[in-house]
Each structure stands twice: as C-alpha cells, then as structure tokens.
Design a protein around this motif. Structure first.
Motif, mmCIF file in Angstrom:
data_model
loop_
_atom_site.group_PDB
_atom_site.id
_atom_site.type_symbol
_atom_site.label_atom_id
_atom_site.label_comp_id
_atom_site.label_asym_id
_atom_site.label_seq_id
_atom_site.Cartn_x
_atom_site.Cartn_y
_atom_site.Cartn_z
ATOM 1 N N ILE A 1 -1.794 4.544 5.717
ATOM 2 C CA ILE A 1 -1.963 3.083 5.622
ATOM 3 C C ILE A 1 -2.169 2.444 6.990
ATOM 4 O O ILE A 1 -2.325 1.226 7.092
ATOM 5 C CB ILE A 1 -0.761 2.430 4.898
ATOM 6 C CG1 ILE A 1 0.535 2.627 5.696
ATOM 7 C CG2 ILE A 1 -0.621 2.973 3.486
ATOM 8 C CD1 ILE A 1 1.732 1.912 5.093
ATOM 9 N N GLY A 2 -2.160 3.264 8.051
ATOM 10 C CA GLY A 2 -2.553 2.773 9.360
ATOM 11 C C GLY A 2 -1.479 2.099 10.181
ATOM 12 O O GLY A 2 -1.776 1.234 11.007
ATOM 13 N N ILE A 3 -0.208 2.481 9.983
ATOM 14 C CA ILE A 3 0.858 1.941 10.830
ATOM 15 C C ILE A 3 1.744 3.104 11.270
ATOM 16 O O ILE A 3 1.619 4.224 10.787
ATOM 17 C CB ILE A 3 1.713 0.873 10.100
ATOM 18 C CG1 ILE A 3 2.404 1.477 8.869
ATOM 19 C CG2 ILE A 3 0.861 -0.329 9.719
ATOM 20 C CD1 ILE A 3 3.372 0.506 8.185
ATOM 21 N N SER A 4 2.664 2.822 12.185
ATOM 22 C CA SER A 4 3.565 3.870 12.648
ATOM 23 C C SER A 4 4.697 4.084 11.648
ATOM 24 O O SER A 4 4.996 3.218 10.817
ATOM 25 C CB SER A 4 4.163 3.495 14.001
ATOM 26 O OG SER A 4 5.076 2.420 13.856
ATOM 27 N N ARG A 5 5.313 5.244 11.748
ATOM 28 C CA ARG A 5 6.465 5.518 10.888
ATOM 29 C C ARG A 5 7.565 4.487 11.114
ATOM 30 O O ARG A 5 8.212 4.024 10.162
ATOM 31 C CB ARG A 5 6.990 6.929 11.157
ATOM 32 C CG ARG A 5 8.249 7.253 10.390
ATOM 33 C CD ARG A 5 8.634 8.707 10.526
ATOM 34 N NE ARG A 5 9.863 8.979 9.809
ATOM 35 C CZ ARG A 5 10.270 10.185 9.442
ATOM 36 N NH1 ARG A 5 9.517 11.245 9.722
ATOM 37 N NH2 ARG A 5 11.407 10.352 8.806
ATOM 38 N N ARG B 1 4.424 12.701 -0.774
ATOM 39 C CA ARG B 1 3.974 12.703 0.614
ATOM 40 C C ARG B 1 5.190 12.517 1.527
ATOM 41 O O ARG B 1 6.214 11.962 1.124
ATOM 42 C CB ARG B 1 2.995 11.545 0.864
ATOM 43 C CG ARG B 1 1.827 11.472 -0.085
ATOM 44 C CD ARG B 1 0.728 12.437 0.296
ATOM 45 N NE ARG B 1 -0.466 12.187 -0.488
ATOM 46 C CZ ARG B 1 -1.432 11.336 -0.136
ATOM 47 N NH1 ARG B 1 -1.342 10.646 0.985
ATOM 48 N NH2 ARG B 1 -2.496 11.197 -0.911
ATOM 49 N N THR B 2 5.065 12.923 2.769
ATOM 50 C CA THR B 2 6.115 12.625 3.740
ATOM 51 C C THR B 2 5.964 11.175 4.194
ATOM 52 O O THR B 2 4.887 10.566 4.057
ATOM 53 C CB THR B 2 6.034 13.546 4.957
ATOM 54 O OG1 THR B 2 4.825 13.252 5.677
ATOM 55 C CG2 THR B 2 6.045 15.012 4.535
ATOM 56 N N VAL B 3 7.031 10.639 4.732
ATOM 57 C CA VAL B 3 6.978 9.267 5.239
ATOM 58 C C VAL B 3 5.935 9.161 6.349
ATOM 59 O O VAL B 3 5.188 8.185 6.430
ATOM 60 C CB VAL B 3 8.368 8.830 5.752
ATOM 61 C CG1 VAL B 3 8.283 7.449 6.411
ATOM 62 C CG2 VAL B 3 9.378 8.805 4.594
ATOM 63 N N ALA B 4 5.845 10.171 7.185
ATOM 64 C CA ALA B 4 4.856 10.159 8.273
ATOM 65 C C ALA B 4 3.436 10.149 7.719
ATOM 66 O O ALA B 4 2.553 9.440 8.240
ATOM 67 C CB ALA B 4 5.058 11.366 9.182
ATOM 68 N N GLU B 5 3.191 10.915 6.656
ATOM 69 C CA GLU B 5 1.857 10.958 6.048
ATOM 70 C C GLU B 5 1.492 9.603 5.434
ATOM 71 O O GLU B 5 0.354 9.138 5.566
ATOM 72 C CB GLU B 5 1.811 12.040 4.973
ATOM 73 C CG GLU B 5 1.812 13.455 5.523
ATOM 74 C CD GLU B 5 1.964 14.501 4.443
ATOM 75 O OE1 GLU B 5 1.639 15.674 4.710
ATOM 76 O OE2 GLU B 5 2.407 14.155 3.320
ATOM 77 N N ILE B 6 2.453 8.970 4.791
ATOM 78 C CA ILE B 6 2.193 7.656 4.186
ATOM 79 C C ILE B 6 1.884 6.631 5.267
ATOM 80 O O ILE B 6 0.933 5.853 5.154
ATOM 81 C CB ILE B 6 3.401 7.214 3.337
ATOM 82 C CG1 ILE B 6 3.550 8.122 2.117
ATOM 83 C CG2 ILE B 6 3.252 5.762 2.894
ATOM 84 C CD1 ILE B 6 4.837 7.910 1.347
ATOM 85 N N ALA C 1 0.833 -1.208 0.000
ATOM 86 C CA ALA C 1 0.000 0.000 0.000
ATOM 87 C C ALA C 1 0.867 1.257 0.000
ATOM 88 O O ALA C 1 0.555 2.245 -0.678
ATOM 89 C CB ALA C 1 -0.929 -0.011 1.210
ATOM 90 N N ALA C 2 1.967 1.220 0.734
ATOM 91 C CA ALA C 2 2.863 2.372 0.789
ATOM 92 C C ALA C 2 3.486 2.642 -0.575
ATOM 93 O O ALA C 2 3.571 3.797 -1.026
ATOM 94 C CB ALA C 2 3.954 2.137 1.832
ATOM 95 N N ILE C 3 3.912 1.581 -1.244
ATOM 96 C CA ILE C 3 4.537 1.739 -2.564
ATOM 97 C C ILE C 3 3.527 2.288 -3.562
ATOM 98 O O ILE C 3 3.847 3.159 -4.386
ATOM 99 C CB ILE C 3 5.125 0.401 -3.035
ATOM 100 C CG1 ILE C 3 6.324 0.027 -2.151
ATOM 101 C CG2 ILE C 3 5.533 0.467 -4.505
ATOM 102 C CD1 ILE C 3 6.839 -1.372 -2.377
ATOM 103 N N ARG C 4 2.310 1.805 -3.505
ATOM 104 C CA ARG C 4 1.287 2.308 -4.422
ATOM 105 C C ARG C 4 0.994 3.790 -4.180
ATOM 106 O O ARG C 4 0.770 4.561 -5.117
ATOM 107 C CB ARG C 4 0.020 1.470 -4.289
ATOM 108 C CG ARG C 4 0.167 0.081 -4.915
ATOM 109 C CD ARG C 4 -1.048 -0.771 -4.685
ATOM 110 N NE ARG C 4 -0.909 -2.058 -5.371
ATOM 111 C CZ ARG C 4 -1.649 -3.123 -5.129
ATOM 112 N NH1 ARG C 4 -2.609 -3.068 -4.218
ATOM 113 N NH2 ARG C 4 -1.462 -4.254 -5.778
ATOM 114 N N LEU C 5 0.995 4.193 -2.909
ATOM 115 C CA LEU C 5 0.813 5.613 -2.608
ATOM 116 C C LEU C 5 1.955 6.443 -3.189
ATOM 117 O O LEU C 5 1.743 7.531 -3.746
ATOM 118 C CB LEU C 5 0.748 5.817 -1.095
ATOM 119 C CG LEU C 5 -0.625 5.815 -0.432
ATOM 120 C CD1 LEU C 5 -0.470 5.955 1.077
ATOM 121 C CD2 LEU C 5 -1.492 6.943 -0.968
ATOM 122 N N MET C 6 3.173 5.928 -3.054
ATOM 123 C CA MET C 6 4.322 6.630 -3.610
ATOM 124 C C MET C 6 4.203 6.766 -5.125
ATOM 125 O O MET C 6 4.432 7.841 -5.695
ATOM 126 C CB MET C 6 5.614 5.880 -3.257
ATOM 127 C CG MET C 6 5.975 5.893 -1.794
ATOM 128 S SD MET C 6 7.430 4.850 -1.479
ATOM 129 C CE MET C 6 7.621 5.045 0.294
#
Length: 333
Positions: free
Chosen positions: A257-261, A248-253, A235-240
């Motif tokens: 997706i519902g997990i911590s940085r 987006r910032t790493v914190a925003e991603i 999900a993170a890669i697709r957002l990127m």
C-alpha cells in the motif's frame, strides 16, 4: 383470509386507480428463521394495502408439513398450511435464519427446484439462499444473503459468490440479506408496481429510511467502523480480508500500500486500538468462528482456510481469544 383481512383500516390514504387482481406472495418458513426479516418483508405489503384501501397484495405462509415453526427468537409461528403449488404469478420467498446449513430441508429443496422449473419465481430472504443453492437455482446469478453467513456459504458452495449488498434483483430472482433489507426489497417491488410516490409513502409509514439501491452494502465501510478516512488503513484492511487463507506479513502489506511498517502500525494503534497483526488475527478468527458454527468442516480444514497452518496452532489462538477450544466450542452447537 378474506379480502378485508388483507386491507386493514387506517387514517393515512393514498389514492390509486382501481388495481387489477392482487399480486401474490408465498413465504416458505424454515426452522430458526429470523422473524425480523419475515415481518420486514410482509409489513410493507400490508401498509400498501392499508393506505390504498385496496387488496394490492396478498400473501400466505407455508412450512414443509404445515406444522408450526420456531423462529430464531424462540417464538413459534403457525403457517397457513403445508407446501403447496404456488398461486399463478406468485413470488415465492424461502425464509431461513440462523444455522441455515443445519435447517436445510430436502422437501423444500425439491419443491423449490420443481416449481422453479415450471416457471415459479423463487427467491430468498436472509439465509434462504442456502436452499436456493442446494436446489441449483443460483448458478450464474447475482444474489445475496446475510453477511454473517457468507463465509460458511462460500465454503459449502465454493462456486457461488454472494454480493455484499442489501438485496439483489437478477431478472426474476430476488434475494434480500435479511433484517430491514427485506423492507428495501419490497419497497423496490412496490415502486415498480405503483410508482415512486406511493412507495415513498409506504416507506414513511414504516418509518424506514430507504437505501434506494440494491447495491447499498450491508455493512458500514471499514472507514466508518474505525472512525477514519485513512485510505492506507482501509487499503490494508481490504488486503487482509482478501488474504485470510494465506496471510501476508505486516511488512508485505505496508509495502503493497506504499507506506512504512511503522506508519501502518501507528495507523492501527490510533484508529483500531490494536496492532495490524492483532487485527488480522481477529479477522481470521472471526471467519473460523463462523465456519465452526455453521459448517461440518474438520477443524484441520478450518485451520487451513483461515491461515493458521495446523490444527494445534489454530486451537491455541482460538482458545486464547475465546477461552474455549475449537472442539469444545463446536460441541455446544
């Protein structure tokens, strides 16, 4: 070529009822076309003729002026002749390859538009979609081209969106992404013409594992690339990928997706061997690399299109990755 030229001998056989007139194909060859994609389209037709011992298909090749054309592998092909009127009922495929924007030929664009307007079935293999787009033949249609060339295509033709699939059939419009996807497309045609069992034997003769669907993706899924089934990572890669222009910032991603940085950073370290910030930057640099190679966009516009803000920041990041400035890199092409 005579009929026997299209029907080579072989020991494998598949009995078919006597066919009516052979089906015709015209392949228009542009400079730097990929030979793999062209041969992958023609060979299934040849095999179909061979195992049936009938001229089910015949084909010819054309270049704008009838002169030999040099492929992307530096080999030259001698065509059957110059551009001419397609045979009645023929399927036409425009065959291109590397540097497709630079090898666009106005003669082929005009020829394609004119014959399509008179009912010719004009499609494309590999990056031939650049010519179809310039000829105005892709509006509102489903089509594809090689994944490597899609970023440049969408910059040049922002109103046209190719699919990520191996091939597409949208009514009479057929497009294949190149490489062995040309074989998948032709096997689909052969199956439509002569049935599943016959197409399967042709596939076996080509030692080709069929995708059986034009909706099969060109690239392996990110989960396979990273050796992971981690849904958060995917999900993170697709957002990127969907936010290259405005990163987006790493914190925003992580939040989206519902997990911590920290969890996101650990997943990237474990499966990609780099931080999410580095991975994201590499995605943006890969797109910038393609745009520099295949478009004439100013470097400042490329910097903006890949989320680097200004040309100087982009140049520093590009040089750090590729050990050459964007300007010098472009001059090599």
């Amino acid at each position: 070529m005579t009929q026997s030229d299209y029907v080579p001998r072989g020991s494998a056989r598949f009995a078919l009822p006597r066919a009516a007139a052979p089906r015709a194909f015209d392949f228009v060859l542009l400079p730097k076309l990929t030979m793999l994609a062209l041969s992958a389209a023609i060979e299934p037709l040849r095999v179909a003729n061979q195992i049936s011992q009938q001229e089910l298909y015949h084909w010819r090749t054309m270049t704008p002026d009838g002169a030999p054309v040099r492929c992307s592998n530096n080999l030259s092909l001698v065509p059957d002749g110059p551009l001419t009127t397609p045979e009645r009922g023929s399927r036409v495929f425009l065959c291109s390859g590397v540097e497709p924007a630079e090898t666009l030929d106005p003669r082929v664009v005009h020829w394609s538009a004119r014959h399509a307007a008179h009912g010719a079935r004009v499609g494309a293999i590999c990056t031939g979609a650049f010519t179809l787009a310039r000829a105005g033949l892709l509006g509102g249609r489903r089509f594809t081209l090689h994944w490597e060339n899609q970023p440049a295509f969408m910059e040049i033709f922002p109103d046209l969106l190719p699919t990520p699939n191996l091939y597409e059939i949208d009514g009479e419009l057929m497009t294949a992404a190149g490489g062995s996807a040309s074989t998948d497309l032709m096997l689909n045609v052969i199956e439509s013409d002569f049935g599943h069992e016959f197409a399967q034997v042709v596939s076996d003769m080509c030692l080709h594992g069929r995708s059986h669907s034009e909706h099969a993706p060109q690239k392996t899924a990110q989960s396979a690339i990273l050796g992971s089934r981690n849904r958060h990572l995917i999900a993170a890669i697709r957002l990127m990928q969907a936010n290259l222009e405005e990163p987006r910032t790493v914190a925003e991603i992580a939040a989206e997706i519902g997990i911590s940085r920290r969890q996101l950073e650990r997943s990237f370290a474990d499966h990609a061997g780099q931080s999410p910030r580095q991975y994201y930057a590499d995605l943006r640099l890969a797109r910038a690399y393609a745009l520099l190679s295949e478009t004439d966009l100013p470097i400042a516009e490329i910097a903006a299109a890949t989320g680097f803000g200004g040309a100087s920041a982009f140049a520093r990041t590009f040089r750090a990755k590729f050990d050459i400035s964007p300007g010098k890199f472009r001059k090599r092409w």
